[in-house]
Structure formats: structure tokens, C-alpha cells
Design an enzyme around this catalytic site. Structure first.
Site, PDB file in Angstrom:
ATOM      1  N   LEU A 105       0.876  -1.168   0.000  1.00  0.00           N
ATOM      2  CA  LEU A 105       0.000   0.000   0.000  1.00  0.00           C
ATOM      3  C   LEU A 105       0.914   1.220   0.000  1.00  0.00           C
ATOM      4  O   LEU A 105       1.910   1.241   0.731  1.00  0.00           O
ATOM      5  CB  LEU A 105      -0.902   0.015   1.241  1.00  0.00           C
ATOM      6  CG  LEU A 105      -1.936  -1.109   1.362  1.00  0.00           C
ATOM      7  CD1 LEU A 105      -2.717  -0.972   2.670  1.00  0.00           C
ATOM      8  CD2 LEU A 105      -2.897  -1.115   0.179  1.00  0.00           C
ATOM      9  N   ASP A 106       0.591   2.229  -0.798  1.00  0.00           N
ATOM     10  CA  ASP A 106       1.486   3.372  -0.888  1.00  0.00           C
ATOM     11  C   ASP A 106       1.425   4.222   0.385  1.00  0.00           C
ATOM     12  O   ASP A 106       0.622   3.978   1.294  1.00  0.00           O
ATOM     13  CB  ASP A 106       1.229   4.193  -2.156  1.00  0.00           C
ATOM     14  CG  ASP A 106      -0.125   4.884  -2.175  1.00  0.00           C
ATOM     15  OD1 ASP A 106      -0.613   5.303  -1.101  1.00  0.00           O
ATOM     16  OD2 ASP A 106      -0.708   5.025  -3.270  1.00  0.00           O
ATOM     17  N   LEU A 107       2.292   5.215   0.436  1.00  0.00           N
ATOM     18  CA  LEU A 107       2.489   6.024   1.646  1.00  0.00           C
ATOM     19  C   LEU A 107       1.187   6.597   2.196  1.00  0.00           C
ATOM     20  O   LEU A 107       0.951   6.587   3.406  1.00  0.00           O
ATOM     21  CB  LEU A 107       3.470   7.163   1.329  1.00  0.00           C
ATOM     22  CG  LEU A 107       3.889   8.078   2.478  1.00  0.00           C
ATOM     23  CD1 LEU A 107       4.800   7.339   3.448  1.00  0.00           C
ATOM     24  CD2 LEU A 107       4.601   9.314   1.929  1.00  0.00           C
ATOM     25  N   THR A 109      -1.960   5.598   1.486  1.00  0.00           N
ATOM     26  CA  THR A 109      -3.087   4.668   1.565  1.00  0.00           C
ATOM     27  C   THR A 109      -3.103   3.972   2.924  1.00  0.00           C
ATOM     28  O   THR A 109      -2.064   3.592   3.459  1.00  0.00           O
ATOM     29  CB  THR A 109      -3.003   3.617   0.441  1.00  0.00           C
ATOM     30  OG1 THR A 109      -3.021   4.289  -0.821  1.00  0.00           O
ATOM     31  CG2 THR A 109      -4.175   2.650   0.508  1.00  0.00           C
TER      32      THR A 109
END
Length: 241
Positions: A105-107, A109
Site C-alpha cells: 500500500l502506498d504512503l 493509503t
């Protein structure tokens, strides 16, 4: 009979680190086989019998574990961040030993992130062929018309959502439920940008039949093999023992 595999894959197979992290450890001279430091990630070993150490500590196969973490905003899905940002493994503390993340999951999210000691399971769950549904709650700026929601499903630039439902819309923002069957890099953000909508909040709330539920932000819980079988079905390929 156990077969020989590259050293980087052996460390991943044993649940010590991801393959990319293992390559870094090996190149940095932190890994020894027997009494010899090995700097070649492709060096062949038999994981079940080789005497491997990392930072001088003997490597042993970790017991099977699967955890569900409610990832917080601003944490990265990597074990070591060169920029010094907080990681999901920091949130787990001592429980992080031997775990690898199931996808990323990106920063910005938040929400459901799975971590496991079973690297083959991690691969199966993220393999596009498994087609496991991930469900997200998404907030975008402005009012998203139904026609744009339909475009997200029909596909834009090689990307497409499996399903999109508009829960609420106003002139200021729209709230969506979005389902994906594979987790491409920043896929939802890129899809929404393609219809002129900026994502302001993105939270994963389900992975297959595993639901985030009321798990508090930054907290985690164990997922049993039985729960995983019920939630993911044959795609999980979970052994009975």
C-alpha cells in the site's frame, strides 16, 4: 529430495526477508553460508540443510504466520526506508521477524495489509491469475457522475476497476466503493486522475473474504489457516498443516 536454489530465494523461502531485501543483505556482505561470507545472490544452496547466518545470527525457518495490519497513513510498506520514514514493520515491533508484506500500500493509503512468513502464499495471493478481489473506500474531489464511474470499470489506458459504486456525492467530494482484482501500482489514483478526479483518501477494507472490520489504525491481529481458507478459497493454496 530438497533442491538447490539461489541464496536470495532461500532467504525469502525461509521467511527471513523478501527477495529484494535478501539481495541487499547479500551484497552488503551480511550473509554467510557455513563459515564463508557470500556476496553472490545467485549462489546455490539447499535451504533445508545449509548453515546460513545473517548478521552473525543463524537462520531458521519461521513458523507459519499470517497477520492483518490496519496500516496508517504516512507509513511505507518496506522493511528499511532510506529516507528514514516509519514502516509497517516498525508498527509490528518484535512481531515483524520473518514477515513479508503481501503486496504493498502506498504512503498515503491506509487500511488492510497482510503480512506472512509464507513467501509462496504471498505470491499466490498477489498473482493476477488468482483474481482475488480487493475492496477500497475512496474519496475524490468534486461530484463524480455515473458516466465517469462506468469509465473506471470499462477501462482507461490499460487500467480498469472490477466494480465501482458511488456511495455519496456532493459538489465538494464523492465517496466510492472500488473493487480491484489485481493491485497495480497506484491503480485507483491513476484511474481517478484519468477522469479528472484527485483522490484525497484511500483505504483498503477487504482482501478477498478477509475484512478489516473494526481493527483500530496501527493495530494488527493474527489470521488462522482456517480463516484464510474460508476467505480466499483454493487461491490461497493453504496446506492443512
Amino acid at each position: 529430495m530438497p533442491g538447490r536454489v539461489p541464496l536470495a530465494r532461500a532467504l525469502s523461502k525461509l521467511g527471513i526477508s523478501s527477495r529484494s531485501e535478501a539481495i541487499v543483505q547479500i551484497l552488503e556482505g551480511r550473509v554467510a553460508v557455513g563459515s564463508r561470507i557470500v556476496r553472490d545472490p545467485g549462489h546455490l544452496v539447499v535451504p533445508e540443510t545449509a548453515r546460513i547466518t545473517v548478521d552473525g545470527q543463524p537462520v531458521r525457518r519461521n513458523s507459519w504466520r499470517l497477520l492483518m495490519l490496519n496500516k496508517t497513513r504516512g507509513t511505507v510498506t518496506t522493511r528499511h526506508d532510506p529516507e528514514g520514514r516509519a514502516t509497517v514493520f516498525d508498527a509490528l515491533g518484535d512481531e515483524a521477524r520473518g514477515l513479508v508484506a503481501v503486496g504493498r500500500l502506498d504512503l498515503a493509503t491506509t487500511g488492510l495489509l497482510l503480512l506472512t512468513t509464507d513467501t509462496q502464499l504471498a505470491h499466490r495471493l498477489t498473482d493476477p491469475a488468482s483474481a482475488i478481489v480487493r475492496r477500497y473506500i475512496v474519496t475524490v474531489r468534486g461530484s463524480l457522475p455515473d458516466s465517469d464511474a462506468e469509465r473506471l470499470v470499462s477501462g482507461i489506458g490499460g487500467l480498469r476497476a472490477n466494480a465501482v459504486r458511488v456511495r455519496k456525492r456532493s459538489a465538494r467530494e464523492s465517496h466510492l466503493i472500488v473493487e480491484l482484482r489485481e493491485g497495480r501500482n497506484r491503480e485507483i489514483r491513476r484511474l481517478c486522475a484519468a477522469v479528472g478526479r484527485e483522490v484525497t483518501a484511500l483505504k483498503r477494507v477487504a482482501f478477498g473474504g478477509l475484512e478489516l472490520g473494526d481493527l483500530p489504525p496501527g493495530r494488527w491481529r493474527s489470521v488462522s489457516k482456517d480463516e484464510l481458507r474460508r476467505a480466499a478459497g483454493p487461491a490461497a493454496g493453504v496446506p492443512s498443516r
